[in-house]
Design a protein around this motif. Structure first.
Motif, PDB file in Angstrom:
ATOM      1  N   HIS A  87      -4.909  -2.364  -2.119  1.00  0.00           N
ATOM      2  CA  HIS A  87      -5.426  -2.479  -0.742  1.00  0.00           C
ATOM      3  C   HIS A  87      -4.283  -2.690   0.262  1.00  0.00           C
ATOM      4  O   HIS A  87      -4.316  -2.151   1.371  1.00  0.00           O
ATOM      5  CB  HIS A  87      -6.414  -3.644  -0.628  1.00  0.00           C
ATOM      6  N   PHE A 147      -1.176  -1.609   0.002  1.00  0.00           N
ATOM      7  CA  PHE A 147      -0.490  -0.317   0.211  1.00  0.00           C
ATOM      8  C   PHE A 147      -1.307   0.579   1.145  1.00  0.00           C
ATOM      9  O   PHE A 147      -0.770   1.201   2.055  1.00  0.00           O
ATOM     10  CB  PHE A 147      -0.257   0.406  -1.129  1.00  0.00           C
ATOM     11  N   PHE A 148      -2.611   0.625   0.891  1.00  0.00           N
ATOM     12  CA  PHE A 148      -3.478   1.494   1.709  1.00  0.00           C
ATOM     13  C   PHE A 148      -3.490   1.036   3.168  1.00  0.00           C
ATOM     14  O   PHE A 148      -3.319   1.842   4.091  1.00  0.00           O
ATOM     15  CB  PHE A 148      -4.903   1.497   1.126  1.00  0.00           C
ATOM     16  N   LEU A 149      -3.660  -0.268   3.369  1.00  0.00           N
ATOM     17  CA  LEU A 149      -3.721  -0.774   4.754  1.00  0.00           C
ATOM     18  C   LEU A 149      -2.356  -0.688   5.451  1.00  0.00           C
ATOM     19  O   LEU A 149      -2.289  -0.502   6.667  1.00  0.00           O
ATOM     20  CB  LEU A 149      -4.262  -2.208   4.782  1.00  0.00           C
ATOM     21  N   LEU A 207      -0.307   1.760   5.048  1.00  0.00           N
ATOM     22  CA  LEU A 207      -0.237   3.152   5.524  1.00  0.00           C
ATOM     23  C   LEU A 207      -0.989   3.274   6.851  1.00  0.00           C
ATOM     24  O   LEU A 207      -0.489   3.891   7.805  1.00  0.00           O
ATOM     25  CB  LEU A 207      -0.829   4.119   4.488  1.00  0.00           C
TER      26      LEU A 207
END
Lengths: 283, 89
Positions: free
Chosen positions: A263, A265-267, A269
């Protein structure tokens, strides 16, 4: 207060060893909050444009001053503001918003030179610079000067006149400020080729759609507000995920849940995209 | 972070999804509608990757599926809100 914050951010018995802010219910509330806020902003922008809307500190006079300062530094004669080129720029901006295109040529193939010719400006040399999404004339000029082709137009000795249009509207689903800069030169300079060829198309009458949308100054700039809210909330979730991850690892608590690292890493980005893409564009 | 060698491949595939998503969204600038579409696709692939990751680890439960869906939606909704200047749709 301290207890509430701990409950919100620290994995503990009280929140089933998962920071409360990361619970499904809270995540759902934030999603619904942003969707509602989006509808609220859209309605508010339409109903109260003086309170919430897009704004820009860019004015034709300031742009002219900055462009002529650049020319003066290079020993090139200053450009003169032309009413005809102002009209051409305004017509071009209106056409771009109405047909929703971000290009020098319209989807039907109409070139920038058509808009200049239809005002009765007989040019030998002509050029066009476009920009959208800039807040200040300084930022805009810096972007143009950093681009070789735009800088060439600004510093070309072939051009004597210039016209500007600073117009607000919606393009590609975004409410934005569009800046059109039209250059013209009517004198033939010997031993130099014209920068652009004259248009081939038949010149029609003046567009009846020629109008300029005034760029008002709302109380709250919607782009800055939405950027700030988004940036803060995403950062808050990244912070909560990192804190949760560290405490769980430190206390060696075993949970059957999604991985915080994924999460994060995704956020991250999403946060980077918000930060990088919050800028103007030139063409 | 990479306790097992297979973790390395899991995260490599995640970085690939995020990298391709990020690049495509960057290249779509300044077309905001296209950017939002690509954001949604990146979020969807992240959600799929999360499910697959846990499925292969034999620890997939309904709560995990919901968590990945919510995080993906949250990220996409907030980023779209910022990129489109306060309007998502």
């Amino acid at each position: 207060m301290k207890k509430k914050l701990a409950h919100l951010f620290f994995p503990h018995e009280s929140n089933n060893f998962r920071a409360k802010i990361l619970h499904h219910k809270i995540l759902s509330i934030f999603i619904i909050f942003f969707i509602s806020l989006s509808f609220l902003f859209s309605s508010f922008k339409t109903a109260y444009p003086a309170v919430l809307g897009v704004s820009s500190d860019i004015s034709s006079q300031e742009l002219l001053l900055l462009v002529n300062n650049e020319r003066k530094e290079k020993g090139i004669p200053p450009l003169i503001l032309s009413d005809k080129l102002n009209t051409a720029a305004s017509n071009k901006a209106t056409d771009m918003f109405e047909k929703n295109y971000w290009s020098h040529n319209s989807p039907e193939g109409t070139t920038p030179w058509f808009f200049i010719k239809e005002t009765g400006y007989n040019y030998v040399y002509a050029g066009e610079n476009l920009a959208r999404g800039f807040n200040t004339a300084h930022d805009l000029l810096n972007a143009w000067m950093a681009s070789e082709s735009h800088r060439e137009n600004i510093l070309s000795p072939n051009f004597e006149d210039v016209g500007f249009a600073v117009v607000s509207g919606t393009m590609d689903g975004e409410e934005t400020i569009l800046v059109v800069q039209e250059f013209g030169g009517q004198k033939v300079i010997q031993n130099e080729e014209s920068i652009f060829s004259p248009p081939e198309e038949t010149i029609k009458g003046l567009s009846s759609l020629s109008y300029e949308i005034p760029v008002g100054k709302p109380l709250i700039e919607v782009r800055n507000l939405s950027f700030n809210i988004s940036f803060i909330i995403i950062s808050l979730f990244i912070f909560a995920l990192i804190l949760d991850l560290l405490i769980i690892r430190q206390k060696k608590i075993i949970r059957l849940r999604g991985h915080n690292m994924d999460h994060i890493f995704f956020l991250l980005l999403m946060l980077s995209l918000i930060a990088i893409l919050n800028k103007g564009s030139i063409l | 972070m990479f306790r097992k060698s297979k973790d390395f491949f899991y995260y490599l595939s995640l970085f690939l999804i995020l990298f391709l998503g990020g690049i495509s969204i960057y290249l779509a600038f300044p077309n905001k509608n296209l950017q939002v579409l690509l954001l949604a696709m990146t979020g969807f692939f992240y959600f799929l990757w999360g499910i697959l990751h846990h499925y292969l680890n034999h620890d997939l439960i309904v709560k995990t599926v919901i968590e990945y869906a919510l995080i993906a939606m949250l990220g996409v909704v907030i980023a779209a809100f910022a990129l489109k200047g306060g309007s998502i749709f």
